[in-house]
Design an enzyme around this catalytic site. Structure first.
Site, PDB file in Angstrom:
ATOM      1  N   GLY A  45      -3.389  46.923 -31.251  1.00 32.53           N
ATOM      2  CA  GLY A  45      -3.479  45.490 -31.049  1.00 32.53           C
ATOM      3  C   GLY A  45      -2.206  44.822 -31.532  1.00 32.53           C
ATOM      4  O   GLY A  45      -1.531  45.344 -32.420  1.00 32.53           O
ATOM      5  N   GLN A  50       3.213  38.244 -34.238  1.00 29.02           N
ATOM      6  CA  GLN A  50       3.902  39.463 -34.672  1.00 29.02           C
ATOM      7  C   GLN A  50       5.181  39.745 -33.887  1.00 29.02           C
ATOM      8  O   GLN A  50       5.948  40.640 -34.250  1.00 29.02           O
ATOM      9  CB  GLN A  50       2.966  40.675 -34.562  1.00 29.02           C
ATOM     10  CG  GLN A  50       1.807  40.586 -35.542  1.00 29.02           C
ATOM     11  CD  GLN A  50       0.891  41.781 -35.395  1.00 29.02           C
ATOM     12  OE1 GLN A  50       0.041  41.807 -34.520  1.00 29.02           O
ATOM     13  NE2 GLN A  50       1.067  42.772 -36.241  1.00 29.02           N
ATOM     14  N   CYS A 107      -1.716  47.537 -39.904  1.00 26.07           N
ATOM     15  CA  CYS A 107      -1.181  46.397 -39.162  1.00 26.07           C
ATOM     16  C   CYS A 107       0.297  46.675 -38.926  1.00 26.07           C
ATOM     17  O   CYS A 107       1.000  47.091 -39.851  1.00 26.07           O
ATOM     18  CB  CYS A 107      -1.360  45.126 -39.986  1.00 26.07           C
ATOM     19  SG  CYS A 107      -0.678  43.655 -39.194  1.00 26.07           S
ATOM     20  N   LEU A 108       0.766  46.459 -37.695  1.00 31.12           N
ATOM     21  CA  LEU A 108       2.168  46.752 -37.385  1.00 31.12           C
ATOM     22  C   LEU A 108       3.125  45.885 -38.204  1.00 31.12           C
ATOM     23  O   LEU A 108       4.286  46.253 -38.374  1.00 31.12           O
ATOM     24  CB  LEU A 108       2.433  46.576 -35.887  1.00 31.12           C
ATOM     25  CG  LEU A 108       1.701  47.565 -34.960  1.00 31.12           C
ATOM     26  CD1 LEU A 108       2.045  47.287 -33.508  1.00 31.12           C
ATOM     27  CD2 LEU A 108       2.028  49.005 -35.319  1.00 31.12           C
ATOM     28  N   HIS A 149      -9.339  41.393 -36.171  1.00 34.83           N
ATOM     29  CA  HIS A 149      -8.029  41.490 -36.829  1.00 34.83           C
ATOM     30  C   HIS A 149      -7.000  40.628 -36.075  1.00 34.83           C
ATOM     31  O   HIS A 149      -6.244  39.865 -36.694  1.00 34.83           O
ATOM     32  CB  HIS A 149      -7.603  42.961 -36.860  1.00 34.83           C
ATOM     33  CG  HIS A 149      -6.273  43.231 -37.485  1.00 34.83           C
ATOM     34  ND1 HIS A 149      -6.116  43.948 -38.646  1.00 34.83           N
ATOM     35  CD2 HIS A 149      -5.013  42.886 -37.088  1.00 34.83           C
ATOM     36  CE1 HIS A 149      -4.823  44.021 -38.945  1.00 34.83           C
ATOM     37  NE2 HIS A 149      -4.128  43.398 -38.012  1.00 34.83           N
ATOM     38  N   HIS A 153      -4.937  36.943 -36.934  1.00 32.51           N
ATOM     39  CA  HIS A 153      -3.486  36.702 -36.804  1.00 32.51           C
ATOM     40  C   HIS A 153      -3.223  35.356 -36.126  1.00 32.51           C
ATOM     41  O   HIS A 153      -2.316  34.617 -36.530  1.00 32.51           O
ATOM     42  CB  HIS A 153      -2.827  37.781 -35.932  1.00 32.51           C
ATOM     43  CG  HIS A 153      -2.355  38.994 -36.667  1.00 32.51           C
ATOM     44  ND1 HIS A 153      -1.396  38.948 -37.653  1.00 32.51           N
ATOM     45  CD2 HIS A 153      -2.692  40.305 -36.544  1.00 32.51           C
ATOM     46  CE1 HIS A 153      -1.171  40.178 -38.107  1.00 32.51           C
ATOM     47  NE2 HIS A 153      -1.947  41.017 -37.447  1.00 32.51           N
TER      48      HIS A 153
HETATM   49 ZN    ZN Z   1      -2.134  43.042 -37.636  1.00 34.08          ZN
END
Ligand code: ZN
Length: 189
Positions: A45, A50, A107-108, A149, A153
């Site tokens: 995701g 991000q 999480c990236l 999640h 964000h």
């Molecule tokens: Zn994340």
């Protein structure tokens, strides 16, 4: 178009995404680049924040995670998760329905940092797709966790905020180091 993933410490991760009135070709290119970034990073995701865009937009694909099952219901009927992927969520509104369950999350924007997070097991979702069509469904398992999640964000909420105090203290040093590195890098820019 190529995106770099924004790391924790960048203030955009705390920014609430703006509502998208309609998806045009320029935004569709950004969505394609977001998928590209997500697949390259082996994520399931990715939220617009991000990649530096404060928008109500997230992309998800749970097909790679065979060991952590997902469930899907469309109009109350069980449906094929894989056929529903990849998933674009624009202006998503969610309503958690299931019992809270604890599961591992990463999480990236927090490379190499993992922790247990407690979230409702199922969630009802209303959103718009990249063809400007509204749609709704219910998700369970990993897909429900990924959606919650990502929607967090879009509201500037991060998975470290959802950890219990014990888990949070386990990752505190790594998170603080990451934040300091990101801030140093931002200052140099
Ligand atoms: Zn994340």
């Amino acid at each position: 178009m190529k995106f770099a993933v924004v790391h924790y410490g960048d203030p955009i991760l705390r920014q609430r995404g703006a509502r998208i009135e309609s998806v045009d070709e320029a935004l569709r290119e950004k969505i394609a680049a977001m998928f590209d970034t997500m697949y390259r990073s082996h994520g399931i995701g990715l939220a617009a924040q991000q990649v530096g865009l404060a928008l109500q937009l997230a992309v998800i694909d749970v097909r790679g995670m065979k060991d952590r099952p997902s469930q899907l219901w469309i109009s109350g009927q069980p449906a094929d998760v894989d056929a529903f992927m990849p998933l674009v969520l624009i202006n998503p509104v969610i309503r958690p329905t299931g019992e809270p369950t604890t599961g591992p999350e990463g999480c990236l924007s927090f490379p190499e940092i993992y922790g247990e997070v407690r979230r409702p097991a199922e969630v009802e979702v209303q959103a718009m797709n990249d063809r400007n069509e509204p749609f709704e469904f219910k998700a369970g398992g990993l897909l429900a966790r990924a959606i919650q999640h990502e929607v967090d964000h879009l509201n500037g909420v991060l998975f470290i905020d959802r950890m219990d105090s014990e888990t949070r203290s386990e990752v505190r040093d790594e998170v603080d180091t990451l934040q300091a590195e990101t801030k140093k890098r931002l200052k140099r820019r």
